[in-house]
Design a protein around this motif. Structure first.
Motif, short mmCIF file in Angstrom:
data_model
loop_
_atom_site.label_atom_id
_atom_site.label_comp_id
_atom_site.label_asym_id
_atom_site.label_seq_id
_atom_site.Cartn_x
_atom_site.Cartn_y
_atom_site.Cartn_z
N VAL A 64 0.84 -1.20 0.00
CA VAL A 64 0.00 0.00 0.00
C VAL A 64 0.88 1.25 0.00
O VAL A 64 0.68 2.17 -0.80
N SER A 81 2.62 1.60 -3.44
CA SER A 81 1.68 1.99 -4.50
C SER A 81 1.26 3.46 -4.39
O SER A 81 1.21 4.18 -5.38
N MET A 82 0.98 3.89 -3.16
CA MET A 82 0.62 5.30 -2.96
C MET A 82 1.79 6.21 -3.30
O MET A 82 1.61 7.23 -3.97
N TRP A 104 -9.38 9.34 0.50
CA TRP A 104 -8.91 8.00 0.16
C TRP A 104 -9.35 7.06 1.27
O TRP A 104 -9.19 7.37 2.45
N TRP A 163 -9.51 2.94 2.78
CA TRP A 163 -9.08 1.53 2.79
C TRP A 163 -9.99 0.77 3.73
O TRP A 163 -10.15 1.15 4.88
N TRP A 169 -9.17 2.41 -2.06
CA TRP A 169 -7.97 1.61 -2.30
C TRP A 169 -8.29 0.17 -1.94
O TRP A 169 -8.88 -0.11 -0.90
N LEU A 182 -3.53 -2.53 -6.23
CA LEU A 182 -2.17 -2.13 -5.92
C LEU A 182 -1.20 -2.59 -7.01
O LEU A 182 -1.39 -3.63 -7.62
#
Length: 160
Positions: free
Chosen positions: A21, A24-25, A128, A130, A154, A159
């Protein structure tokens, strides 16, 4: 533009997924972030922590909205998701944040977490998210929808 992040603390328990995570961010932020982008993290373990680390890694200002001054001691030291004292990691967030805002003076049995989430959404142009299964994240999503703040979910499948 300000983006806030809200998500379940349980992400902290899966180290490999947590790292994916963050990576990817960070990759997204490095490649596509507008020059005026700032991130807002609630300072919790899990997704909030990932948002802050990605911001730091991409050189983007990250503002911490914390429920109360005793938050780090309560959640990062005494009640960590990993069952160990993670105060040093919390201190890293404090040391690298562009700003730190306490939304309440006391923890109030967890209620301050909801106040913090509402303050984050009110300050954000986008949220955002999760794993909206936790009550705090669900509340942040409800607040964002009520205030017409766009959401981005997300997921592990998305990802890189």
């Amino acid at each position: 533009m300000k983006i806030a992040g809200a998500g379940a603390r349980a992400l902290a328990r899966d180290e490999a997924l947590f790292e994916r995570v963050v990576d990817s961010m960070c990759d997204l932020l490095v490649r596509r972030a507008p020059a005026d982008l700032e991130l807002i993290s609630g300072g919790a373990e899990g997704f909030d922590h990932a948002v802050a680390l990605a911001a730091f890694g991409a050189g983007i200002p990250c503002h911490l909205f914390l429920p109360s001054p005793d938050y780090g001691d309560w959640y990062w030291r005494r009640h960590s998701q990993l069952g160990v004292d993670r105060s040093d990691e919390f201190q890293h967030l404090l040391d690298n944040a562009a700003s730190v805002r306490f939304v309440c003076q006391h923890h109030h049995g967890g209620r301050a977490n909801f106040v913090r989430n509402d303050a984050m959404v009110a300050a954000a142009d986008k949220l955002w998210v999760w794993d909206p299964s936790s009550s705090g994240t669900r509340g942040a999503v409800r607040t964002a929808r009520a205030q017409n703040v766009p959401l981005y979910l997300w997921t592990a499948d998305a990802l890189v």
